[in-house]
Design an enzyme around this catalytic site. Structure first.
Site, PDB file in Angstrom:
ATOM      1  N   TYR A   1       0.843  -1.199   0.000  1.00  0.00           N
ATOM      2  CA  TYR A   1       0.000   0.000   0.000  1.00  0.00           C
ATOM      3  C   TYR A   1       0.878   1.249   0.000  1.00  0.00           C
ATOM      4  CZ  TYR A   1      -2.572   3.847   2.093  1.00  0.00           C
ATOM      5  OH  TYR A   1      -3.083   5.097   2.367  1.00  0.00           O
TER       6      TYR A   1
ATOM      7  N   PHE B   1      -3.989  -5.860  17.757  1.00  0.00           N
ATOM      8  CA  PHE B   1      -2.993  -6.583  16.957  1.00  0.00           C
ATOM      9  C   PHE B   1      -1.585  -6.372  17.517  1.00  0.00           C
ATOM     10  CE2 PHE B   1      -6.308  -5.825  13.531  1.00  0.00           C
ATOM     11  CZ  PHE B   1      -6.832  -7.105  13.641  1.00  0.00           C
TER      12      PHE B   1
ATOM     13  N   ARG C   1      -0.226  -7.618  13.306  1.00  0.00           N
ATOM     14  CA  ARG C   1      -0.782  -7.580  11.954  1.00  0.00           C
ATOM     15  C   ARG C   1       0.359  -7.289  10.971  1.00  0.00           C
ATOM     16  NH1 ARG C   1      -5.320  -3.068  10.659  1.00  0.00           N
ATOM     17  NH2 ARG C   1      -3.490  -1.752  10.638  1.00  0.00           N
TER      18      ARG C   1
HETATM   19  N1  UDP Z   1      -5.435  -1.987  15.196  1.00  0.00           N
HETATM   20  C1  UDP Z   1      -5.854  -2.917  16.139  1.00  0.00           C
HETATM   21  N2  UDP Z   1      -7.091  -3.474  15.998  1.00  0.00           N
HETATM   22  C2  UDP Z   1      -7.938  -3.146  14.968  1.00  0.00           C
HETATM   23  C3  UDP Z   1      -7.500  -2.202  14.023  1.00  0.00           C
HETATM   24  C4  UDP Z   1      -6.242  -1.641  14.168  1.00  0.00           C
HETATM   25  O1  UDP Z   1      -5.118  -3.233  17.086  1.00  0.00           O
HETATM   26  O2  UDP Z   1      -9.043  -3.704  14.896  1.00  0.00           O
HETATM   27  C5  UDP Z   1      -4.104  -1.359  15.353  1.00  0.00           C
HETATM   28  C6  UDP Z   1      -3.199  -1.601  14.161  1.00  0.00           C
HETATM   29  O3  UDP Z   1      -2.475  -2.795  14.328  1.00  0.00           O
HETATM   30  C7  UDP Z   1      -2.318  -0.350  14.192  1.00  0.00           C
HETATM   31  C8  UDP Z   1      -3.238   0.731  14.758  1.00  0.00           C
HETATM   32  O4  UDP Z   1      -4.304   0.036  15.404  1.00  0.00           O
HETATM   33  O5  UDP Z   1      -1.261  -0.536  15.094  1.00  0.00           O
HETATM   34  C9  UDP Z   1      -3.820   1.632  13.688  1.00  0.00           C
HETATM   35  O6  UDP Z   1      -4.354   0.819  12.659  1.00  0.00           O
HETATM   36  P1  UDP Z   1      -5.316   1.366  11.539  1.00  0.00           P
HETATM   37  O7  UDP Z   1      -5.710   0.204  10.677  1.00  0.00           O
HETATM   38  O8  UDP Z   1      -6.424   2.156  12.145  1.00  0.00           O
HETATM   39  O9  UDP Z   1      -4.424   2.387  10.722  1.00  0.00           O
HETATM   40  P2  UDP Z   1      -2.996   2.210   9.984  1.00  0.00           P
HETATM   41  O10 UDP Z   1      -1.979   2.686  10.984  1.00  0.00           O
HETATM   42  O11 UDP Z   1      -2.847   0.796   9.580  1.00  0.00           O
HETATM   43  O12 UDP Z   1      -3.109   3.140   8.825  1.00  0.00           O
END
Ligand code: UDP
Length: 323
Positions: free
Chosen positions: A145, A208, A282
């Site tokens: 991405y 995650f 994740r």
């Molecule tokens: N995250 C989480 N549980 C969720 C969604 C996100 O723990 O259901 C964590 C994810 O691993 C990251 C942070 O929250 O560390 C932000 O994730 P998000 O997908 O909102 O945004 P990104 O940083 O990926 O753009």
């Protein structure tokens, strides 16, 4: 007239709302693959604009758009945004994000459109070598991405050099919250983002990873309010008009919150305990992302005003209205 690609999506629709409020003439282009017609209908109640359904991957759709509308500036949001999906299926992301933008840029060349504001991301930096991240930080995306967004930034630089198209790349950190009048909000299917997932009471919230090298073991992010964020797009358009030069800006709140801190803040706002479970890390997640937005403040005159708490409150109001 301003073309907003991806204007039926989360950030694109809030940007459209900002421009409608300012009585700007806009046309929204969206495939509705991830955007929603309901969002377009909600915007229609606020102001007048044309909506064109089409796909950036389809050059005929794009050419028709430029033929039918006298477009002066493009604000480009359309693109796939899920980090995890991009790891599983990079081809889909390159075809859509990079390929789609190429069609857009080639049509801009053909129709003499010289200004574009691009929805970029802090994911282009990868794992920070220092914190907070400024615009000069090394670009080393840790997922496809982020790679697609970096590739588009490179395309934009080329199209400036070769064809005089001026671009502003706005590198968003984690965008949060909803319209403060609850007319539109964050609506992804499936929802992968932290705040809407915490608020969703139909499923157990999953953290995650709690073994990262951070204060409480969970990832740290910089949450910027969507209404604050879209204001930067107006400022970027004004900057392009006045200065006629390309540049890039980080847009963040300059405050870092761990997943657990966001969760605790949401529990307080909702006023009850939320169930959660700890999951493995994740794939594709950076440990910590935190913005230095000095440049956007100095050069664009942008300001980040809303707190994380305000973002969670509007997200919660939207969740209740929408679910
Ligand atoms: N995250 C989480 N549980 C969720 C969604 C996100 O723990 O259901 C964590 C994810 O691993 C990251 C942070 O929250 O560390 C932000 O994730 P998000 O997908 O909102 O945004 P990104 O940083 O990926 O753009």
């Amino acid at each position: 007239m301003i073309l907003i690609t991806g204007g039926a999506g989360y950030i694109g629709s809030h940007c459209a709302l900002e421009f409608l409020n300012a009585d700007e003439k806009i046309v929204i282009f969206d495939s509705l693959e991830n955007g929603h017609i309901e969002t377009i209908n909600a915007l229609k109640k606020i102001g007048n604009f044309d909506f064109v359904q089409g796909d950036l991957k389809n050059i005929n759709d794009v050419e028709k758009l430029f033929k039918n509308y006298k477009i002066d500036t493009v604000i480009h949001f359309a693109g796939y945004i899920q980090v995890e999906e991009s790891v599983k299926n990079p081809q889909k992301y390159f075809e859509n994000n990079v390929g789609g933008t190429l069609n857009l840029l080639n049509s801009m060349v053909k129709y003499g459109v010289k200004k574009i504001v691009f929805s970029s991301t802090c994911a282009i930096y990868g794992e920070p070598e220092y914190i907070p991240l400024d615009e000069n930080h090394k670009k080393n995306p840790v997922n496809p991405y982020g790679e697609t967004k970096l590739e588009i930034e490179k395309q934009l630089a080329e199209y400036d050099e070769k064809y005089g198209i001026k671009s502003i790349c706005l590198r968003y950190f984690n965008v949060a919250g909803a319209d403060s009048e609850t007319r539109i909000g964050e609506w992804h299917e499936p929802e992968t983002h932290l705040i809407p997932n915490i608020l969703n009471n139909k499923q157990t919230f999953k953290i995650f990873g709690n073994d990262y090298d951070t204060k409480d073991g969970t990832c740290v992010r910089d949450y910027v309010n969507v209404e604050d964020l879209v204001k930067a797009h107006k400022l970027a358009c004004e900057y392009l008009k006045k200065e006629n030069k390309s540049d890039c800006f980080n847009l963040g709140s300059e405050k870092g919150y761990s997943v657990k801190e966001v969760f605790d803040c949401a529990e307080k706002i909702i006023g009850r305990k939320i169930d959660y479970e700890i999951m493995p890390r994740r794939e594709g997640d950076a440990v910590i992302l935190l913005a230095n937005s000095t440049k956007a403040k100095k050069i664009l005159g942008w300001n980040n005003e809303k707190t994380l708490e305000e973002s969670i409150k509007t997200a919660y109001l939207w969740y209740n209205y929408h679910s």
